[in-house]
Design a protein around this motif. Structure first.
Motif, short mmCIF file in Angstrom:
data_model
loop_
_atom_site.label_atom_id
_atom_site.label_comp_id
_atom_site.label_asym_id
_atom_site.label_seq_id
_atom_site.Cartn_x
_atom_site.Cartn_y
_atom_site.Cartn_z
N ILE A 160 56.42 -18.98 -41.82
CA ILE A 160 54.99 -19.53 -42.00
C ILE A 160 54.44 -18.29 -42.73
O ILE A 160 54.52 -17.23 -42.36
N LYS A 161 53.99 -18.55 -43.83
CA LYS A 161 53.39 -17.59 -44.84
C LYS A 161 52.18 -18.32 -45.83
O LYS A 161 52.69 -19.25 -46.58
N VAL A 162 51.36 -17.66 -45.97
CA VAL A 162 50.20 -18.02 -46.91
C VAL A 162 50.72 -18.18 -48.52
O VAL A 162 51.17 -16.73 -48.60
N GLY A 163 50.30 -19.18 -48.99
CA GLY A 163 50.83 -19.28 -50.28
C GLY A 163 52.37 -19.82 -50.57
O GLY A 163 52.63 -20.04 -51.89
N ALA A 164 52.94 -20.20 -49.38
CA ALA A 164 54.11 -20.77 -49.78
C ALA A 164 54.43 -21.92 -48.58
O ALA A 164 53.53 -22.08 -47.70
N PRO A 165 55.58 -22.88 -48.69
CA PRO A 165 55.57 -24.06 -47.75
C PRO A 165 56.13 -23.50 -46.26
O PRO A 165 56.68 -22.29 -46.56
N ALA A 166 55.72 -24.00 -45.29
CA ALA A 166 56.05 -23.40 -44.00
C ALA A 166 57.48 -24.40 -43.55
O ALA A 166 57.50 -25.57 -44.23
N PHE A 167 57.99 -23.83 -42.89
CA PHE A 167 59.23 -24.39 -42.21
C PHE A 167 59.48 -24.54 -40.61
O PHE A 167 59.39 -23.67 -40.13
N VAL A 168 58.64 -25.77 -39.97
CA VAL A 168 58.79 -25.90 -38.65
C VAL A 168 59.03 -27.25 -38.13
O VAL A 168 59.60 -28.31 -38.83
N PHE A 169 59.30 -27.31 -36.92
CA PHE A 169 60.07 -28.68 -36.23
C PHE A 169 58.41 -29.40 -35.65
O PHE A 169 58.05 -28.99 -34.52
N PRO A 170 57.95 -30.40 -36.19
CA PRO A 170 56.81 -31.02 -35.85
C PRO A 170 57.20 -32.09 -34.65
O PRO A 170 58.37 -32.40 -34.41
N MET A 171 56.21 -32.18 -33.87
CA MET A 171 56.43 -32.79 -32.55
C MET A 171 55.37 -34.45 -32.76
O MET A 171 56.12 -35.43 -32.10
N ASP A 172 54.62 -34.30 -33.66
CA ASP A 172 53.75 -35.81 -33.56
C ASP A 172 53.44 -36.00 -35.01
O ASP A 172 51.99 -36.36 -35.13
N HIS A 173 54.07 -35.67 -35.89
CA HIS A 173 53.30 -35.82 -37.55
C HIS A 173 53.39 -37.44 -37.70
O HIS A 173 54.18 -38.43 -37.51
N PRO A 174 52.24 -37.78 -38.09
CA PRO A 174 51.87 -39.15 -38.38
C PRO A 174 52.55 -40.02 -39.48
O PRO A 174 52.51 -41.09 -39.44
#
Length: 78
Positions: free
Chosen positions: A29-43
Motif C-alpha cells: 500500500i503506497k500513495v500514488g500507486a495501486p494497492a495489493f490486498v485481500f478484500p473480504m467484502d468488496h461489492p
C-alpha cells in the motif's frame, strides 16, 4: 458511508464503498500507486473476494490503522 474530501481548500462530499481487507505481510500500500490486498467484502461482481486484488491508485493511507482510500473505494482492516 459518506467520506469528506478536501480538494484545494474546497470541501466536497463523496460516497465510496467501504471494503474490509485482511491484512497480511504481502500487502503493498503506497500513495500514488495501486494497492495489493485481500478484500473480504468488496461489492463488485468483478471481485471474487477469494484472492489478492490490485486496486485503483491509492490517494490516502493511514499507517496507524491501516485504512486507505483509492480513487474508487475506501478500505479498512477487517
Amino acid at each position: 458511508m459518506v467520506v469528506k474530501l478536501f480538494i484545494e481548500g474546497i470541501q466536497t462530499m463523496s460516497t465510496k464503498p467501504v471494503v474490509s481487507y485482511l491484512p497480511s505481510k504481502y500487502d503493498v500500500i503506497k500513495v500514488g500507486a495501486p494497492a495489493f490486498v485481500f478484500p473480504m467484502d468488496h461489492p463488485s461482481e468483478l471481485v471474487s473476494n477469494t484472492q489478492m486484488i490490485q486496486t485503483s491508485t491509492v490517494v490516502a493511507y493511514d499507517k496507524t490503522d491501516g485504512s486507505f482510500e483509492t480513487q474508487n473505494t475506501r478500505y479498512q482492516v477487517y
